[in-house]
Enzyme design. Structure first.
Site, mmCIF file in Angstrom:
data_model
loop_
_atom_site.group_PDB
_atom_site.id
_atom_site.type_symbol
_atom_site.label_atom_id
_atom_site.label_comp_id
_atom_site.label_asym_id
_atom_site.label_seq_id
_atom_site.Cartn_x
_atom_site.Cartn_y
_atom_site.Cartn_z
ATOM 1 N N SER A 33 0.839 -1.125 0.121
ATOM 2 C CA SER A 33 0.029 0.031 -0.151
ATOM 3 C C SER A 33 0.953 1.240 -0.145
ATOM 4 O O SER A 33 1.753 1.456 -0.938
ATOM 5 C CB SER A 33 -0.840 -0.070 1.204
ATOM 6 O OG SER A 33 -1.931 1.064 1.045
ATOM 7 N N ASP A 47 -9.527 -3.350 -6.091
ATOM 8 C CA ASP A 47 -8.820 -2.442 -5.372
ATOM 9 C C ASP A 47 -8.869 -0.989 -6.111
ATOM 10 O O ASP A 47 -8.626 -0.763 -7.115
ATOM 11 C CB ASP A 47 -7.417 -2.883 -5.317
ATOM 12 C CG ASP A 47 -6.512 -2.073 -4.554
ATOM 13 O OD1 ASP A 47 -6.845 -1.054 -3.899
ATOM 14 O OD2 ASP A 47 -5.131 -2.318 -4.434
ATOM 15 N N HIS A 100 -8.011 -4.769 -1.628
ATOM 16 C CA HIS A 100 -6.892 -4.212 -1.041
ATOM 17 C C HIS A 100 -6.798 -4.503 0.314
ATOM 18 O O HIS A 100 -7.717 -4.528 1.246
ATOM 19 C CB HIS A 100 -7.057 -2.523 -0.963
ATOM 20 C CG HIS A 100 -6.028 -1.828 -0.501
ATOM 21 N ND1 HIS A 100 -4.998 -1.581 -1.646
ATOM 22 C CD2 HIS A 100 -5.599 -0.962 0.559
ATOM 23 C CE1 HIS A 100 -4.009 -0.694 -0.964
ATOM 24 N NE2 HIS A 100 -4.281 -0.319 0.291
#
Length: 401
Positions: free
Chosen positions: A189, A341, A371
């Site tokens: 991320s 995502d 995600h």
């Protein structure tokens, strides 16, 4: 009693509203995802309420929840775990106990959390790094970089660059028995954002150029120029990460001024004179046809924001806007993307650009992926998806490091 009952009932209604938010049909273990999505949405609602009544800032609620997952540096029969500092920056080291006939590989790990949350000490990251150290016989360095909004751009990046350069000193590598030719930097991320920026900076530094063998990016966010890519639109409400929530948090890395937040939500945040940068993130040029669907490209609106934020046009904040000459010198690259995502398209564009300039890229795309799945690999709720991402990542390291 009546007041408490009313509050409880109201909370149940809000929770039920969140629970029944639809999720894509092909998601694995849908009820687990629905439950976790509901919990995160409820947390966001509570955080918004607390901020509005002056009890606690929005990001502080999320940080408090994340802090519940912090772990102590507990060693086991395979790995010695130590919390220490490289200069004044906290790091967690994972040192394999079994003897090795040759120098060990090493991984510098940078955690995610939208630049404002989390720690390499969180249980999912601790499990990941412990397992990686054991299976690869690798030294792992987890970085606890400074977090926003107390420390804004480029504080987190500066910490990650410093720790990496500190670790790359010959005397430090020798201390831990690390092979200087087998070092990878990994992040998920926003940690992936930082990895991409660190690698680009090191490759521009003659002293550290080509010192890193590989980079591994797990569903990274790679740009802030355009907040209306197809994946941003398609997964505006999640699952797990919503567009509003991630922008609320990540914008704090730049400023606490809500004006920027609102401009980002409208995709009207870029300053005059920045149009030349859009060629690097133009999804109509770089996004594979499969992901364009029926979306029509709309360039972000320029010049609507009165305040100037240099970070918005800085490739240390948006590694995707580096030019081709900067990208073509990057090392072996591994990228994990998830279909469902919000920030999926950042990676897909980056992969296209890297391959276009000759960088060797391995890409694992999970059609049923969401995600943050890597954060759900243990109790109380875990996803088999998270375990698969973890296994794919470790397998790639075994083959390439």
């Amino acid at each position: 009693m009546g007041y408490k009952t009313l509050c409880f009932g109201f909370s149940c209604v809000l929770f039920a509203y969140s629970v029944y938010s639809p999720v894509p049909e092909n998601i694995e273990e849908p009820w687990k995802v629905i439950f976790m999505d509901a919990v995160i949405k409820m947390t966001s609602l509570v955080a918004t309420l607390f901020e509005n009544i002056g009890l606690m800032k929005y990001e502080e609620v999320f940080f408090t929840v994340a802090a519940l997952q912090f772990t102590e540096p507990v060693s086991d029969e395979n790995v010695t775990v130590v919390d220490t500092n490289f200069s004044d920056i906290p790091v967690r080291l994972y040192l394999p106990k079994r003897k090795s006939e040759r120098q060990r590989p090493a991984i510098v790990f940078i955690h995610g959390g939208a630049f404002v949350l989390g720690s390499c000490k969180m249980s999912a990251y601790d499990d990941l790094n412990r397992l990686t150290a054991n299976k690869l016989g690798a030294v792992i360095v987890g970085i606890d970089y400074r977090l926003a909004p107390q420390y804004q751009f480029p504080a987190a990046l500066e910490d990650c660059v410093f720790v990496t350069k500190f670790f790359l000193q010959d005397k430090v590598l020798a201390k831990y028995g690390v092979d200087p030719a087998r070092i990878c930097i990994t992040g998920d991320s926003s940690g992936g954002t930082l990895v991409a920026a660190v690698i680009q900076l090191l490759q521009n530094d003659p002293e550290f150029k080509d010192r890193i063998k590989a980079q591994a990016l797990i569903y990274p966010g790679l740009q802030v120029l355009d907040t209306s890519l197809p994946s941003h639109r398609e997964y505006e409400h999640g699952p797990i990460v919503s567009r509003e929530m991630i922008i609320k948090l990540a914008s704090l890395y730049v400023t606490e001024d809500k004006t920027l937040l609102q401009a980002l939500l409208r995709n009207e945040h870029m300053p005059p004179g920045s149009r030349d940068l859009f060629k690097f993130v133009n999804w109509s040029d770089f996004l594979p046809e499969k992901y364009k669907k029926n979306y029509v490209y709309r360039e972000p609106v320029l010049g609507k924001l009165n305040d100037a934020y240099p970070a918005l046009v800085d490739n240390r904040m948006s590694p995707l806007i580096a030019n081709d000459s900067q990208l073509q010198v990057l090392p072996l690259t591994y990228v994990v993307t998830c279909e469902h995502d919000l920030i999926r398209d950042d990676s897909l564009i980056y992969i296209t650009r890297l391959r276009n300039v000759g960088v060797q890229v391995t890409h694992d795309h999970l059609e049923e992926g969401i995600h943050g799945a890597l954060s759900f690999t243990g109790a109380p709720v875990f996803l088999h998806l998270g375990l698969r991402i973890r296994d794919k990542y470790i397998s790639w390291l075994e083959e390439n490091l």
